[in-house]
Design a protein around this motif. Structure first.
Motif, short mmCIF file in Angstrom:
data_model
loop_
_atom_site.label_atom_id
_atom_site.label_comp_id
_atom_site.label_asym_id
_atom_site.label_seq_id
_atom_site.Cartn_x
_atom_site.Cartn_y
_atom_site.Cartn_z
N VAL A 134 0.24 3.78 -2.88
CA VAL A 134 -0.56 4.96 -2.55
C VAL A 134 0.31 6.15 -2.14
CG1 VAL A 134 -2.40 5.86 -1.09
CG2 VAL A 134 -2.52 3.51 -1.94
N ARG A 135 1.19 5.93 -1.23
CA ARG A 135 1.99 7.05 -0.71
C ARG A 135 3.08 7.48 -1.69
NH1 ARG A 135 1.57 7.58 5.10
NH2 ARG A 135 -0.66 7.94 5.36
N ASP A 192 -6.57 5.01 8.41
CA ASP A 192 -5.27 4.87 7.73
C ASP A 192 -5.42 5.05 6.22
OD1 ASP A 192 -3.90 4.42 10.10
OD2 ASP A 192 -3.92 2.24 9.89
N GLN A 193 -6.53 4.56 5.66
CA GLN A 193 -6.76 4.68 4.22
C GLN A 193 -7.01 6.13 3.80
OE1 GLN A 193 -6.66 2.52 1.70
NE2 GLN A 193 -6.55 0.53 2.70
N SER A 199 -8.40 3.13 -1.67
CA SER A 199 -8.17 4.32 -0.85
C SER A 199 -8.90 5.53 -1.43
CB SER A 199 -6.67 4.60 -0.75
OG SER A 199 -6.41 5.68 0.10
N ASP A 200 -8.84 5.69 -2.75
CA ASP A 200 -9.52 6.80 -3.40
C ASP A 200 -11.03 6.76 -3.19
OD1 ASP A 200 -7.14 7.86 -4.33
OD2 ASP A 200 -7.42 7.21 -6.40
N SER A 234 -6.06 14.70 2.11
CA SER A 234 -6.91 14.98 3.27
C SER A 234 -6.21 15.87 4.29
CB SER A 234 -7.38 13.68 3.93
OG SER A 234 -6.28 12.91 4.36
N SER A 274 2.94 6.95 -4.99
CA SER A 274 2.26 7.35 -6.23
C SER A 274 3.12 7.16 -7.48
CB SER A 274 1.82 8.81 -6.14
OG SER A 274 0.97 9.00 -5.05
N TRP A 321 0.84 -1.20 0.00
CA TRP A 321 0.00 0.00 0.00
C TRP A 321 0.88 1.26 0.00
CZ3 TRP A 321 -0.77 4.36 2.93
CH2 TRP A 321 -1.98 5.05 2.77
N ARG A 372 -4.17 10.92 4.02
CA ARG A 372 -3.21 10.99 2.91
C ARG A 372 -2.72 12.41 2.70
NH1 ARG A 372 -5.93 7.70 -1.86
NH2 ARG A 372 -4.31 8.78 -3.02
#
Length: 195
Positions: A57-58, A108-109, A75-76, A116, A60, A53, A112
């Motif tokens: 995600v982090r 946690d999801q 997550s999106d 957020s 990208s 993840w 970001r």
């Protein structure tokens, strides 16, 4: 008004937090023909963040793999539901003095950086401002706000971290000792919440 209704209790129809979130949503919707509700049952599963993840995600990547894109999409979706909401109604059942693993995974999801919240010279700034949260706290034996309560402060902090500072609690605690009295206290708090 767009309402995001979130449950996380694993006890199904026996859940007090589910009962209370339903009552809160009904109160918010009463007399409001424009109200819409998006329902999310976290007990159905929220992936825990992990190394895969983080890299998807982090970090990208410019060209994510299919597996990475699937993690990003999950997550999106959670983030989009929060962005679209005016009010979040969150069920907070207390298990072992804290929130459910599924609810922790959800936070946690959605926490970001750049989406957020963001980091500034003055510290982190939440980017989900202008929203309201109503939290249905249900506990068999953990009084809200007590030294045993590791959940309500965390929820308030995490919501504030992403910019949601208008947070109200509808607490039903002491349910193991007197369920009816716990529910009565919660409904008294619910009656005071503005629709």
């Amino acid at each position: 008004m767009n309402i995001l209704h979130i449950d996380s209790a694993i006890t199904g129809d026996a859940s007090v937090s589910r009962l209370l979130t339903a009552e809160i949503v009904a109160k918010l919707k009463a007399g409001r023909r424009d109200a819409t509700v998006t329902y999310r049952d976290l007990a159905e599963g929220v992936p825990a963040i992990d190394n895969d993840w983080f890299h998807a995600v982090r970090q990208s990547p410019e060209t994510p793999t299919a597996d990475q894109q699937a993690l990003i999409d999950v997550s999106d979706r959670f983030l989009a539901e929060v962005k679209d909401a005016d009010v979040l109604v969150i069920g907070l059942p207390i298990y072992n003095f804290t929130l459910t693993a599924q609810l922790k995974n959800w936070f946690d999801q959605i926490a970001r950086a750049g989406i957020s919240f963001r980091y500034t010279a003055e510290g982190p700034e939440g980017l989900m401002k202008g929203k309201r949260a109503i939290v249905a706290y249900a506990a068999a034996g953990t009084p809200i706000g007590s030294e045993l309560d590791f959940a309500s402060g965390y929820i308030r902090h995490m919501l504030g971290f992403i910019g949601i500072t208008d947070v109200e609690f509808v607490p039903a605690d002491g349910l193991a000792f007197d369920r009816d009295a716990g529910l009565a206290r919660a409904r008294t708090a619910l009656d005071k919440i503005a629709a």
